[in-house]
Design a protein around this motif. Structure first.
Motif, PDB file in Angstrom:
ATOM      1  N   ILE A 313       0.819  -1.213   0.000  1.00  0.00           N
ATOM      2  CA  ILE A 313       0.000   0.000   0.000  1.00  0.00           C
ATOM      3  C   ILE A 313       0.857   1.269   0.000  1.00  0.00           C
ATOM      4  O   ILE A 313       0.637   2.169  -0.832  1.00  0.00           O
ATOM      5  CB  ILE A 313      -0.976  -0.031   1.196  1.00  0.00           C
ATOM      6  CG1 ILE A 313      -2.030  -1.115   0.965  1.00  0.00           C
ATOM      7  CG2 ILE A 313      -1.644   1.325   1.390  1.00  0.00           C
ATOM      8  CD1 ILE A 313      -3.014  -1.276   2.100  1.00  0.00           C
ATOM      9  N   PRO A 314       1.877   1.413   0.885  1.00  0.00           N
ATOM     10  CA  PRO A 314       2.721   2.623   0.804  1.00  0.00           C
ATOM     11  C   PRO A 314       3.505   2.711  -0.500  1.00  0.00           C
ATOM     12  O   PRO A 314       3.675   3.810  -1.047  1.00  0.00           O
ATOM     13  CB  PRO A 314       3.656   2.478   2.011  1.00  0.00           C
ATOM     14  CG  PRO A 314       2.951   1.552   2.937  1.00  0.00           C
ATOM     15  CD  PRO A 314       2.219   0.592   2.060  1.00  0.00           C
ATOM     16  N   GLY A 315       4.009   1.570  -1.002  1.00  0.00           N
ATOM     17  CA  GLY A 315       4.764   1.605  -2.250  1.00  0.00           C
ATOM     18  C   GLY A 315       3.912   2.050  -3.415  1.00  0.00           C
ATOM     19  O   GLY A 315       4.344   2.857  -4.259  1.00  0.00           O
ATOM     20  N   THR A 316       2.690   1.529  -3.515  1.00  0.00           N
ATOM     21  CA  THR A 316       1.775   1.951  -4.573  1.00  0.00           C
ATOM     22  C   THR A 316       1.418   3.424  -4.431  1.00  0.00           C
ATOM     23  O   THR A 316       1.345   4.166  -5.421  1.00  0.00           O
ATOM     24  CB  THR A 316       0.498   1.103  -4.526  1.00  0.00           C
ATOM     25  OG1 THR A 316       0.841  -0.278  -4.632  1.00  0.00           O
ATOM     26  CG2 THR A 316      -0.435   1.466  -5.660  1.00  0.00           C
ATOM     27  N   PHE A 317       1.215   3.858  -3.199  1.00  0.00           N
ATOM     28  CA  PHE A 317       0.862   5.256  -2.947  1.00  0.00           C
ATOM     29  C   PHE A 317       1.966   6.202  -3.423  1.00  0.00           C
ATOM     30  O   PHE A 317       1.694   7.204  -4.105  1.00  0.00           O
ATOM     31  CB  PHE A 317       0.590   5.447  -1.459  1.00  0.00           C
ATOM     32  CG  PHE A 317       0.289   6.859  -1.060  1.00  0.00           C
ATOM     33  CD1 PHE A 317      -0.969   7.401  -1.281  1.00  0.00           C
ATOM     34  CD2 PHE A 317       1.265   7.648  -0.473  1.00  0.00           C
ATOM     35  CE1 PHE A 317      -1.247   8.711  -0.913  1.00  0.00           C
ATOM     36  CE2 PHE A 317       0.997   8.954  -0.101  1.00  0.00           C
ATOM     37  CZ  PHE A 317      -0.267   9.492  -0.332  1.00  0.00           C
ATOM     38  N   LEU A 318       3.206   5.904  -3.074  1.00  0.00           N
ATOM     39  CA  LEU A 318       4.320   6.761  -3.496  1.00  0.00           C
ATOM     40  C   LEU A 318       4.446   6.794  -5.016  1.00  0.00           C
ATOM     41  O   LEU A 318       4.784   7.836  -5.604  1.00  0.00           O
ATOM     42  CB  LEU A 318       5.619   6.270  -2.865  1.00  0.00           C
ATOM     43  CG  LEU A 318       5.733   6.472  -1.345  1.00  0.00           C
ATOM     44  CD1 LEU A 318       6.953   5.743  -0.796  1.00  0.00           C
ATOM     45  CD2 LEU A 318       5.806   7.955  -1.004  1.00  0.00           C
ATOM     46  N   GLU A 434      17.361  16.281  -3.013  1.00  0.00           N
ATOM     47  CA  GLU A 434      16.393  17.368  -3.119  1.00  0.00           C
ATOM     48  C   GLU A 434      15.078  16.866  -3.709  1.00  0.00           C
ATOM     49  O   GLU A 434      13.986  17.182  -3.212  1.00  0.00           O
ATOM     50  CB  GLU A 434      16.979  18.482  -3.990  1.00  0.00           C
ATOM     51  CG  GLU A 434      16.114  19.721  -4.108  1.00  0.00           C
ATOM     52  CD  GLU A 434      16.775  20.799  -4.936  1.00  0.00           C
ATOM     53  OE1 GLU A 434      16.183  21.895  -5.061  1.00  0.00           O
ATOM     54  OE2 GLU A 434      17.887  20.554  -5.465  1.00  0.00           O
ATOM     55  N   LEU A 435      15.164  16.063  -4.766  1.00  0.00           N
ATOM     56  CA  LEU A 435      13.954  15.542  -5.399  1.00  0.00           C
ATOM     57  C   LEU A 435      13.218  14.577  -4.484  1.00  0.00           C
ATOM     58  O   LEU A 435      11.988  14.599  -4.389  1.00  0.00           O
ATOM     59  CB  LEU A 435      14.329  14.853  -6.706  1.00  0.00           C
ATOM     60  CG  LEU A 435      14.689  15.791  -7.864  1.00  0.00           C
ATOM     61  CD1 LEU A 435      15.444  15.031  -8.945  1.00  0.00           C
ATOM     62  CD2 LEU A 435      13.426  16.430  -8.431  1.00  0.00           C
ATOM     63  N   CYS A 436      13.974  13.723  -3.806  1.00  0.00           N
ATOM     64  CA  CYS A 436      13.346  12.746  -2.921  1.00  0.00           C
ATOM     65  C   CYS A 436      12.695  13.434  -1.725  1.00  0.00           C
ATOM     66  O   CYS A 436      11.627  13.011  -1.261  1.00  0.00           O
ATOM     67  CB  CYS A 436      14.387  11.732  -2.460  1.00  0.00           C
ATOM     68  SG  CYS A 436      13.678  10.275  -1.695  1.00  0.00           S
ATOM     69  N   ALA A 437      13.317  14.488  -1.225  1.00  0.00           N
ATOM     70  CA  ALA A 437      12.724  15.238  -0.119  1.00  0.00           C
ATOM     71  C   ALA A 437      11.399  15.878  -0.544  1.00  0.00           C
ATOM     72  O   ALA A 437      10.409  15.864   0.209  1.00  0.00           O
ATOM     73  CB  ALA A 437      13.697  16.303   0.374  1.00  0.00           C
ATOM     74  N   ALA A 438      11.363  16.426  -1.762  1.00  0.00           N
ATOM     75  CA  ALA A 438      10.118  17.010  -2.265  1.00  0.00           C
ATOM     76  C   ALA A 438       9.057  15.930  -2.440  1.00  0.00           C
ATOM     77  O   ALA A 438       7.876  16.132  -2.127  1.00  0.00           O
ATOM     78  CB  ALA A 438      10.382  17.733  -3.584  1.00  0.00           C
ATOM     79  N   HIS A 439       9.472  14.782  -2.953  1.00  0.00           N
ATOM     80  CA  HIS A 439       8.552  13.647  -3.124  1.00  0.00           C
ATOM     81  C   HIS A 439       7.954  13.239  -1.782  1.00  0.00           C
ATOM     82  O   HIS A 439       6.734  13.051  -1.651  1.00  0.00           O
ATOM     83  CB  HIS A 439       9.323  12.482  -3.753  1.00  0.00           C
ATOM     84  CG  HIS A 439       8.497  11.274  -4.027  1.00  0.00           C
ATOM     85  ND1 HIS A 439       9.029  10.043  -4.335  1.00  0.00           N
ATOM     86  CD2 HIS A 439       7.150  11.074  -4.014  1.00  0.00           C
ATOM     87  CE1 HIS A 439       8.077   9.175  -4.527  1.00  0.00           C
ATOM     88  NE2 HIS A 439       6.922   9.763  -4.338  1.00  0.00           N
ATOM     89  N   ALA A 440       8.793  13.121  -0.766  1.00  0.00           N
ATOM     90  CA  ALA A 440       8.311  12.718   0.557  1.00  0.00           C
ATOM     91  C   ALA A 440       7.397  13.773   1.160  1.00  0.00           C
ATOM     92  O   ALA A 440       6.380  13.446   1.792  1.00  0.00           O
ATOM     93  CB  ALA A 440       9.499  12.457   1.480  1.00  0.00           C
ATOM     94  N   THR A 441       7.736  15.045   0.972  1.00  0.00           N
ATOM     95  CA  THR A 441       6.909  16.122   1.515  1.00  0.00           C
ATOM     96  C   THR A 441       5.518  16.106   0.895  1.00  0.00           C
ATOM     97  O   THR A 441       4.502  16.257   1.596  1.00  0.00           O
ATOM     98  CB  THR A 441       7.578  17.483   1.271  1.00  0.00           C
ATOM     99  OG1 THR A 441       8.879  17.487   1.884  1.00  0.00           O
ATOM    100  CG2 THR A 441       6.746  18.613   1.833  1.00  0.00           C
ATOM    101  N   VAL A 442       5.456  15.917  -0.421  1.00  0.00           N
ATOM    102  CA  VAL A 442       4.164  15.852  -1.104  1.00  0.00           C
ATOM    103  C   VAL A 442       3.374  14.634  -0.624  1.00  0.00           C
ATOM    104  O   VAL A 442       2.168  14.714  -0.342  1.00  0.00           O
ATOM    105  CB  VAL A 442       4.364  15.811  -2.627  1.00  0.00           C
ATOM    106  CG1 VAL A 442       3.039  15.525  -3.342  1.00  0.00           C
ATOM    107  CG2 VAL A 442       4.947  17.123  -3.123  1.00  0.00           C
ATOM    108  N   ALA A 443       4.045  13.485  -0.526  1.00  0.00           N
ATOM    109  CA  ALA A 443       3.357  12.273  -0.089  1.00  0.00           C
ATOM    110  C   ALA A 443       2.786  12.432   1.314  1.00  0.00           C
ATOM    111  O   ALA A 443       1.659  11.999   1.596  1.00  0.00           O
ATOM    112  CB  ALA A 443       4.319  11.087  -0.140  1.00  0.00           C
ATOM    113  N   GLU A 444       3.551  13.062   2.206  1.00  0.00           N
ATOM    114  CA  GLU A 444       3.062  13.267   3.575  1.00  0.00           C
ATOM    115  C   GLU A 444       1.864  14.217   3.587  1.00  0.00           C
ATOM    116  O   GLU A 444       0.921  14.028   4.369  1.00  0.00           O
ATOM    117  CB  GLU A 444       4.183  13.813   4.449  1.00  0.00           C
ATOM    118  CG  GLU A 444       5.276  12.788   4.741  1.00  0.00           C
ATOM    119  CD  GLU A 444       6.512  13.415   5.374  1.00  0.00           C
ATOM    120  OE1 GLU A 444       6.525  14.654   5.524  1.00  0.00           O
ATOM    121  OE2 GLU A 444       7.448  12.674   5.709  1.00  0.00           O
TER     122      GLU A 444
END
Length: 595
Positions: A313-318, A434-444
C-alpha cells in the motif's frame, strides 16, 4: 548510485563521440538508447551482478581486452570498452573512498575464518551442512573444517548410485549435470566419493533408495545414455512404481490454475492436524499468487522472499503521487491517487471519498481538455458555470452548494500539497536528495489525516514540518511496508549519496528503478505449518508435503543464457561459471528435493 553515476558519465561520453555505425549496435554499445538516468541505473544493476559474480569467483578482467579478436563483431569491442568501468573506474572509486566491494568483503571474512580454524583448531565439533561449495572461498573454508579433528561436511543430495565411469565424465564433459558442482567440490577438497558415507541413523528405506537410483538414471550424463538399456532390462517395474509412491504430477493450462491448485493442496494440508507443507519454487510471481490466494481464505503464509515494496500500500501510494505529478494531473492517475486508501489531504475518510467522487463528476465526466492543477481548477469552474447555463446530466445537477464547496476545497488542497514538486518541474541538475525530499513532503501532505484545529475546522495547511530524521506521525510510514518506505526515503534523501544530478522529469523513472528490488518481510503471525521457500533455503528442510512449483523450461531450470556482457568463450577464458553450470545447480536443487 555511485555505479550509476559512473555508468551515466561513460554513456554520455560515448553518445557525444557516437558515429553513424553505432546505430546498428545494441545497448549498452548504442549509447543514445541508454543515456537516461533510469536506463543507466538498470545497466548499473546488471553490471553490479556481473561484478558480484567476478568477485565471488575470485577472478579478474585484466585480460578481457585480449579475448576480443577480429572475428567478433564491433559490439563486443564496445562491450569490452564499457567493462572498463569494472576494471578501472570502479576499483579507483573504491580506493579513493576507502571502501570494499561486498562480495570481496564476504570472501575475506570466509578466508579469515578458514585461516583461524587452521591456526587454532577448535576442540569442539565443526560442521558444514547444506553447502555445495559453489563459491571458491567457501571451498577453502570447507577444506579447513576437514582439517579439524572434529570437522565434518554434510553434502546435500550426493549421487552415490551413478557408476564411476559416468561420474568421472561429469566434471569436464557435462557442466549442466546436477552433480557437477559436488563433483568439482570433492576434487577441491582432495576427496572422492569413496570417502563419503551415509549419515549414521539415516533411514534407508527401499522406496527411497529406489527413487534415488531412478533419479540418478533419469539425470544420467547424455554421453552415457547407452547405460539405460542394462538398467531397464534389470529393473523391476514394481520397484520403480514403489519408488514413485507419494509423487504426483499435476499439469495446468495456465499459471493462474497452477497457483489455485497449489493453494488448494496447501489449504488441505492446513486442515490436517500436525501435517506440514511447503511450496518450493524460484518463480516469485507464482509464490505471490499462492500467498494471495491463501490469504483470501484467512491463511497467512510466510513467504521467505517477502513481497515487492511497490506492490504494498505505501509503495503503490508513493508511485501514484509521482504519476499524478508526472502526467500533469491527468484524470486517470489523479483519480487513482484520490481513491487510494492512504489519501486524506487533512480530511476524514468520508470527506475525501465524497469530494473525490464529486470532482470526478464535475471535471472528468465531460471531455477533458485541460492539463495541470490550474487546468483542473478551470475545469471545475467551467462545470459549475455550465450547470446554470446548460442542460447537463443528472449526477452533476444533483450536486448542491456544499458539494461544490468541497470540490473547490479539494482542488485547493491538491494544489498546496503538490507545490514542492511543482516548484521543481522544469529544473535540471537537481540532487537526488532534493527531489526525494520534495517527493516525501508531497506524499506526507497527501496522506495527512484529519487534524481538527482549535475552532473545530480542518487544518488546511497541514501539520508542521517534522525535524530531519524524525518519522512523522502519519499512516504512510507505519507498518512493515511503511517502515521500509521511510527507511528507503531517508537513505535516498541523504545529501552525502554519490548520486548523479537529475532533471526533474527523470526522477520518476529513476526512483522506480531504484525501488524495483526492494522487498518487505511480514512480521505478522503466520501459519506455523505452511511455508513458501526458494530452492536454496529448502535444501535441508523436511516438510511432510513438498510442492515443486513452476517446473517450466526457462524458469526452473532457467534458460542457458551467457548474459549481455560476456559470451561463452569469454567466460571460459576468464574462469567464470558457464550458463550450463548454473543450470546444473538449479537441477541439483530439484533432484535433492525430489529425492
Amino acid at each position: 548510485l555511485a555505479l550509476t553515476h559512473i555508468v551515466l558519465g561513460w554513456l554520455r561520453q560515448m553518445a557525444a563521440a557516437a558515429t553513424p555505425e553505432d546505430a546498428d549496435l545494441h545497448p549498452p554499445a548504442r549509447p543514445k538508447l541508454a543515456s537516461s538516468p533510469a536506463q543507466a541505473a538498470r545497466l548499473a544493476g546488471e553490471l553490479a551482478s556481473l561484478m558480484d559474480m567476478i568477485e565471488t569467483e575470485r577472478v579478474t578482467l585484466t585480460g578481457l581486452a585480449s579475448l576480443v579478436d577480429a572475428n567478433l563483431s564491433r559490439h563486443w569491442q564496445q562491450t569490452v570498452d564499457f567493462l572498463r568501468i569494472v576494471t578501472e573506474f570502479w576499483p579507483r572509486y573504491l580506493h579513493e573512498n576507502d571502501l570494499l566491494a561486498p562480495m570481496e568483503r564476504r570472501n575475506r571474512i570466509i578466508l579469515e575464518e578458514a585461516r583461524r580454524l587452521l591456526v587454532d583448531p577448535p576442540r569442539h565439533p565443526v560442521i558444514v551442512a547444506g553447502v555445495t561449495g559453489s563459491i571458491p572461498a567457501t571451498a577453502e573454508l570447507m577444506r579447513a573444517v576437514l582439517a579439524c579433528d572434529q570437522g565434518a561436511i554434510v553434502l546435500p543430495g550426493l549421487d552415490m548410485e551413478l557408476d564411476e565411469a559416468s561420474w568421472d565424465r561429469i566434471k569436464d564433459d557435462h557442466p549442466e549435470h546436477p552433480q557437477h558442482g559436488l563433483r568439482v567440490l570433492l576434487d577441491r577438497l582432495g576427496k572422492s566419493r569413496g570417502d563419503v558415507r551415509h549419515l549414521a541413523g539415516e533411514p534407508s528405506r527401499a522406496e527411497r533408495l529406489a527413487r534415488n537410483r531412478l533419479i540418478s538414471e533419469t539425470m544420467r550424463p547424455s554421453g552415457t545414455l547407452s547405460q539405460w538399456r542394462p538398467y531397464v532390462t534389470a529393473a523391476d517395474p514394481q520397484d520403480v512404481r514403489r519408488a514413485l509412491d507419494g509423487v504426483a504430477l499435476l499439469e495446468t493450462p495456465t499459471v493462474e490454475d497452477e497457483a489455485e491448485a497449489i493453494a488448494l493442496v496447501m489449504r488441505e494440508t492446513a486442515e490436517t492436524p500436525g501435517r506440514t507443507a511447503a511450496l518450493v519454487s524460484p518463480d516469485r510471481l507464482l509464490a505471490r499468487r499462492v500467498a494471495v490466494r491463501l490469504e483470501a481464505w484467512g491463511i497467512r503464509v510466510d513467504d521467505s522472499a517477502g513481497r515487492p515494496f511497490r506492490k504494498t500500500i505505501p509503495g503503490t501510494f508513493l508511485d501514484l503521487v509521482l504519476e499524478a505529478w508526472e502526467t500533469d494531473a491527468a484524470p486517470t492517475p489523479l483519480m487513482a491517487l484520490l481513491k487510494h486508501p492512504l489519501t486524506r489531504f487533512g480530511l476524514t475518510a468520508g470527506e475525501i471519498r465524497r469530494a473525490a467522487r464529486n470532482l470526478e463528476i464535475a471535471a472528468f465526466r465531460a471531455p477533458y481538455l485541460n492539463s495541470g492543477l490550474d487546468g483542473l481548477e478551470r475545469a471545475v469552474e467551467q462545470a459549475a458555470h455550465a450547470t446554470r447555463t446548460e442542460r447537463r446530466e443528472a449526477p452533476l445537477l444533483r450536486m448542491n452548494d456544499a458539494d461544490w464547496a468541497a470540490v473547490r476545497d479539494l482542488v485547493r488542497r491538491v494544489q498546496a500539497a503538490f507545490a514542492p514538486l511543482e516548484a521543481l518541474r522544469d529544473k535540471a541538475g537537481l540532487s537526488l536528495a532534493e527531489l526525494c525530499a520534495a517527493h516525501a513532503t508531497v506524499a506526507e501532505a497527501v496522506a495527512l489525516p484529519a487534524t481538527p484545529a482549535v475552532d473545530g475546522s480542518s487544518d488546511v495547511d497541514g501539520a508542521a514540518a517534522p525535524e530531519p530524521g524524525v518519522r512523522p506521525d502519519t499512516p504512510l510510514w507505519f507498518g512493515e511496508a511503511g517502515e521500509v518506505a521511510w527507511t528507503l526515503i531517508e537513505r535516498l534523501r541523504n545529501p552525502a549519496l554519490h548520486a548523479p544530478p537529475l532533471a526533474a522529469r527523470d526522477y520518476g523513472d529513476f526512483y522506480r528503478t531504484l525501488t524495483a528490488t526492494e522487498m518487505v518481510r511480514p512480521r505478522v503471525p503466520v501459519h506455523p505449518r505452511l511455508f513458501i521457500w526458494g530452492p536454496l533455503e529448502a535444501r535441508l528442510q523436511q516438510p511432510d508435503l513438498v510442492i515443486l512449483g513452476s517446473l517450466n523450461e526457462g524458469t526452473w531450470p532457467k534458460a542457458t543464457e551467457p548474459g549481455a556482457w560476456l559470451n561463452r568463450p569469454m567466460r571460459k577464458e576468464l574462469g567464470l561459471p558457464s550458463p550450463e553450470e548454473e543450470v546444473g545447480r538449479a537441477a541439483h536443487d530439484f533432484t535433492t528435493l525430489l529425492g
